[in-house]
Design a protein around this motif. Structure first.
Motif, PDB file in Angstrom:
ATOM      1  N   ILE A 214      13.437 -14.258 -15.116  1.00 60.76           N
ATOM      2  CA  ILE A 214      12.674 -13.265 -14.371  1.00 60.76           C
ATOM      3  C   ILE A 214      12.232 -12.146 -15.311  1.00 60.76           C
ATOM      4  N   GLU A 215      10.951 -11.838 -15.261  1.00 60.31           N
ATOM      5  CA  GLU A 215      10.406 -10.700 -15.998  1.00 60.31           C
ATOM      6  C   GLU A 215      10.140  -9.565 -15.009  1.00 60.31           C
ATOM      7  N   LEU A 216      10.696  -8.407 -15.286  1.00 62.12           N
ATOM      8  CA  LEU A 216      10.450  -7.244 -14.439  1.00 62.12           C
ATOM      9  C   LEU A 216       9.181  -6.541 -14.912  1.00 62.12           C
ATOM     10  N   ILE A 217       8.245  -6.387 -13.996  1.00 62.59           N
ATOM     11  CA  ILE A 217       6.951  -5.780 -14.331  1.00 62.59           C
ATOM     12  C   ILE A 217       6.881  -4.382 -13.716  1.00 62.59           C
ATOM     13  N   GLU A 218       6.577  -3.406 -14.546  1.00 61.56           N
ATOM     14  CA  GLU A 218       6.502  -2.028 -14.066  1.00 61.56           C
ATOM     15  C   GLU A 218       5.346  -1.843 -13.090  1.00 61.56           C
ATOM     16  N   ASN A 219       5.512  -0.893 -12.198  1.00 58.99           N
ATOM     17  CA  ASN A 219       4.458  -0.577 -11.236  1.00 58.99           C
ATOM     18  C   ASN A 219       3.255   0.005 -11.962  1.00 58.99           C
ATOM     19  N   SER A 220       2.085  -0.310 -11.465  1.00 60.32           N
ATOM     20  CA  SER A 220       0.854   0.185 -12.082  1.00 60.32           C
ATOM     21  C   SER A 220       0.693   1.685 -11.809  1.00 60.32           C
ATOM     22  N   PRO A 221      -0.075   2.401 -12.639  1.00 59.14           N
ATOM     23  CA  PRO A 221      -0.337   3.812 -12.369  1.00 59.14           C
ATOM     24  C   PRO A 221      -0.899   4.053 -10.967  1.00 59.14           C
ATOM     25  N   GLU A 222      -1.716   3.121 -10.482  1.00 57.62           N
ATOM     26  CA  GLU A 222      -2.289   3.267  -9.143  1.00 57.62           C
ATOM     27  C   GLU A 222      -1.213   3.147  -8.064  1.00 57.62           C
ATOM     28  N   GLU A 223      -0.328   2.178  -8.224  1.00 58.83           N
ATOM     29  CA  GLU A 223       0.791   2.019  -7.283  1.00 58.83           C
ATOM     30  C   GLU A 223       1.669   3.265  -7.260  1.00 58.83           C
ATOM     31  N   ILE A 224       1.972   3.772  -8.448  1.00 60.12           N
ATOM     32  CA  ILE A 224       2.825   4.955  -8.547  1.00 60.12           C
ATOM     33  C   ILE A 224       2.146   6.152  -7.896  1.00 60.12           C
ATOM     34  N   LYS A 225       0.853   6.289  -8.114  1.00 61.90           N
ATOM     35  CA  LYS A 225       0.114   7.407  -7.513  1.00 61.90           C
ATOM     36  C   LYS A 225       0.157   7.335  -5.995  1.00 61.90           C
ATOM     37  N   ASP A 226      -0.089   6.164  -5.436  1.00 61.30           N
ATOM     38  CA  ASP A 226      -0.046   6.004  -3.975  1.00 61.30           C
ATOM     39  C   ASP A 226       1.343   6.341  -3.438  1.00 61.30           C
ATOM     40  N   PHE A 227       2.355   5.872  -4.131  1.00 62.50           N
ATOM     41  CA  PHE A 227       3.742   6.115  -3.739  1.00 62.50           C
ATOM     42  C   PHE A 227       4.062   7.608  -3.741  1.00 62.50           C
ATOM     43  N   VAL A 228       3.657   8.291  -4.788  1.00 65.86           N
ATOM     44  CA  VAL A 228       3.957   9.723  -4.936  1.00 65.86           C
ATOM     45  C   VAL A 228       3.217  10.546  -3.887  1.00 65.86           C
ATOM     46  N   ILE A 229       1.970  10.184  -3.614  1.00 60.69           N
ATOM     47  CA  ILE A 229       1.212  10.912  -2.591  1.00 60.69           C
ATOM     48  C   ILE A 229       1.812  10.656  -1.203  1.00 60.69           C
ATOM     49  N   GLU A 230       2.268   9.445  -0.967  1.00 65.57           N
ATOM     50  CA  GLU A 230       2.978   9.168   0.292  1.00 65.57           C
ATOM     51  C   GLU A 230       4.201  10.069   0.421  1.00 65.57           C
ATOM     52  N   MET A 231       4.932  10.219  -0.680  1.00 63.79           N
ATOM     53  CA  MET A 231       6.108  11.083  -0.660  1.00 63.79           C
ATOM     54  C   MET A 231       5.722  12.523  -0.350  1.00 63.79           C
ATOM     55  N   ALA A 232       4.677  13.015  -1.012  1.00 66.25           N
ATOM     56  CA  ALA A 232       4.224  14.391  -0.764  1.00 66.25           C
ATOM     57  C   ALA A 232       3.824  14.577   0.698  1.00 66.25           C
ATOM     58  N   ASP A 233       3.126  13.607   1.252  1.00 65.18           N
ATOM     59  CA  ASP A 233       2.716  13.697   2.659  1.00 65.18           C
ATOM     60  C   ASP A 233       3.928  13.679   3.593  1.00 65.18           C
ATOM     61  N   ARG A 234       4.923  12.879   3.262  1.00 64.17           N
ATOM     62  CA  ARG A 234       6.135  12.848   4.081  1.00 64.17           C
ATOM     63  C   ARG A 234       6.859  14.199   4.022  1.00 64.17           C
ATOM     64  N   VAL A 235       6.981  14.757   2.839  1.00 64.46           N
ATOM     65  CA  VAL A 235       7.668  16.042   2.667  1.00 64.46           C
ATOM     66  C   VAL A 235       6.939  17.154   3.422  1.00 64.46           C
ATOM     67  N   GLU A 236       5.610  17.088   3.437  1.00 63.03           N
ATOM     68  CA  GLU A 236       4.798  18.115   4.102  1.00 63.03           C
ATOM     69  C   GLU A 236       4.566  17.808   5.576  1.00 63.03           C
ATOM     70  N   ASN A 237       5.215  16.759   6.085  1.00 65.98           N
ATOM     71  CA  ASN A 237       5.070  16.346   7.492  1.00 65.98           C
ATOM     72  C   ASN A 237       3.627  15.985   7.844  1.00 65.98           C
ATOM     73  N   LYS A 238       2.913  15.439   6.879  1.00 64.83           N
ATOM     74  CA  LYS A 238       1.545  14.987   7.103  1.00 64.83           C
ATOM     75  C   LYS A 238       1.458  13.466   7.230  1.00 64.83           C
ATOM     76  N   TRP A 239       2.568  12.809   7.005  1.00 60.83           N
ATOM     77  CA  TRP A 239       2.590  11.353   7.044  1.00 60.83           C
ATOM     78  C   TRP A 239       2.822  10.882   8.477  1.00 60.83           C
ATOM     79  N   THR A 240       1.974  10.020   8.950  1.00 58.05           N
ATOM     80  CA  THR A 240       2.142   9.474  10.306  1.00 58.05           C
ATOM     81  C   THR A 240       2.277   7.954  10.233  1.00 58.05           C
ATOM     82  N   GLU A 241       3.155   7.432  11.066  1.00 59.57           N
ATOM     83  CA  GLU A 241       3.354   5.993  11.117  1.00 59.57           C
ATOM     84  C   GLU A 241       3.089   5.492  12.526  1.00 59.57           C
TER      85      GLU A 241
END
Length: 433
Positions: A357-384
């Protein structure tokens, strides 16, 4: 039984010496000399231990070693011990007093703060009591009663930290020092900032040069893959502090709101703790520093492997992981396929190689989406919506059945109340299969 314990002791030391070379040999010799020098002292300790055993019906005296050489354990293990006291979990039925010591200190500020809260004494006083109890407990389990034993190290298996406030805090002078540092970079009390910690090999290699750390290389990440995410956060008004005490690369950027704190001359143990304790949230690839924001109840976004060690204990945590590429099948594996090859057994780098198994790092785009999701969750702007909630539930059900149960790792988790990134799951639906 005694002969087996003695045999295992000498075999373990022989194997460590054989594989570690001259540095390990010198360390073993130094330890042996210390044992000879302190032998009379151990006899004195044994005398006092007998008194301690006799007064146990009146009060139980216990001894503990705070895991001070590794920041994550120094912070998290100790905080969880205090949470367990508050919750009445894993504590003796009788009246008791606990005494602690630490050896090699990874962070002087954390050490100072624990000293305000716990009965901590010099190692030469408490360590012999602790070690002698451990030795005696090999023969009679009774002696374990006099050792402070954490439930599961830094794993919050009782989900306590969401239910109790932090046990340490800053003095007014320390708060002022921290605020003065932030002002130098244009931050006010109302400014938002994030701590970013990206694991590489340099810290452990320099701090513990006698040990080969290649076994954990699968947990390293490339810092510059986080630059797009950091720049995107600044557009939302966040400052970014790239954390670390020893790092392989600089965090190259021209954005004044992104501070490569790890390479500043002002970097200190105090500021490490102050920034981690006061950030709006932390982005981490899972290493010792992230225990600081965690014990101060700051939200944490984890990009982490191995899978069975996800930090699942808090609703303040958001998680993604690396991609698992099968060289044999020439594709990224879904959750069912990972379960079939028993990926839950992989704890060191060589385990992944054995399974091809080769572990492949997340792409910059994936990381950006993840981080913005986190920011939205922290700011209570994330809706599910209903679909997102189903995706979240399906993932954790898969995780529990196909990974924890099959890999026999349930003891490392309590209730699975962390969130797995919805943006990641939508990009990578194979993680639901």
């Amino acid at each position: 039984m005694f002969l087996r314990i003695v045999f295992n002791f000498f075999k373990r030391n022989y194997d460590e010496t054989k594989s570690g070379g001259i540095k390990v040999i010198l360390r073993k010799v130094k330890t042996f000399i210390k044992i000879i020098i302190f032998s009379p002292y151990f006899l004195i300790v044994l005398f006092f231990l007998l008194i301690i055993y006799l007064i146990k019906p009146l009060i139980l005296i216990r001894f503990g070693n705070l895991s001070s050489s590794r920041l994550g354990h120094f912070a998290a293990d100790t905080e969880l011990y205090l949470c367990e006291l508050d919750a009445g979990v894993n504590i003796p039925k009788e009246k008791f007093k606990d005494f602690f010591y630490f050896d090699d200190v990874s962070n002087e500020q954390i050490a100072k703060m624990w000293k305000r809260k716990l009965k901590i004494f010099p190692g030469f006083l408490i360590k012999p009591f602790f070690l002698l109890n451990k030795i005696l407990s090999l023969f009679l389990p009774y002696f374990k009663n006099h050792i402070v034993m954490p439930t599961q190290s830094d794993r919050d298996v009782h989900n306590l930290m969401d239910n109790f406030s932090p046990h340490i805090s800053f003095t007014e002078d320390e708060k002022k020092d921290g605020e003065d540092f932030l002002k130098k970079f244009g931050l006010s009390k109302k400014s938002k900032f994030v701590c970013l910690i990206v694991r590489d090999s340099k810290y452990l290699k320099e701090r513990f040069p006698e040990k080969d750390w290649m076994y954990s290389d699968h947990r390293n990440y490339e810092i510059n893959n986080f630059l797009d995410a950091a720049n995107e956060l600044t557009k939302k008004g966040y400052y970014i502090f790239r954390m670390g005490s020893k790092v392989e690369k600089k965090f190259d950027n021209k954005n004044k709101m992104i501070i490569d704190y790890a390479n500043l001359k002002e970097r200190s143990d105090f500021l490490d703790v102050y920034l981690g304790a006061n950030c709006n949230f932390c982005i981490t690839t899972s290493c010792g520093f992230d225990a600081i924001p965690s014990i101060f109840r700051r939200p944490v976004a984890y990009i982490t492997v191995p899978l069975q060690y996800f930090f699942t204990f808090s609703s303040n945590y958001l998680i993604i992981t690396k991609h698992h590429f099968s060289k044999k099948m020439k594709k990224k594996l879904n959750f069912s396929e990972l379960s079939e090859i028993e990926i839950g057994e992989c704890e060191v780098t060589s385990d992944y190689k054995k399974k091809d198994i080769e572990l492949i790092e997340n792409s910059p785009e994936e990381i950006k989406d993840f981080v913005i999701e986190m920011a939205d969750r922290v700011e209570n702007k994330w809706t599910e919506g209903a679909n997102e909630k189903k995706i979240q539930n399906d993932f954790w059900e898969n995780y529990k059945i196909k990974l924890l149960n099959k890999g026999n790792k349930n003891h490392l988790h309590g209730k699975l109340i962390a969130k797995f990134s919805i943006s990641f799951l939508k990009r990578n639906p194979e993680w639901l299969l």
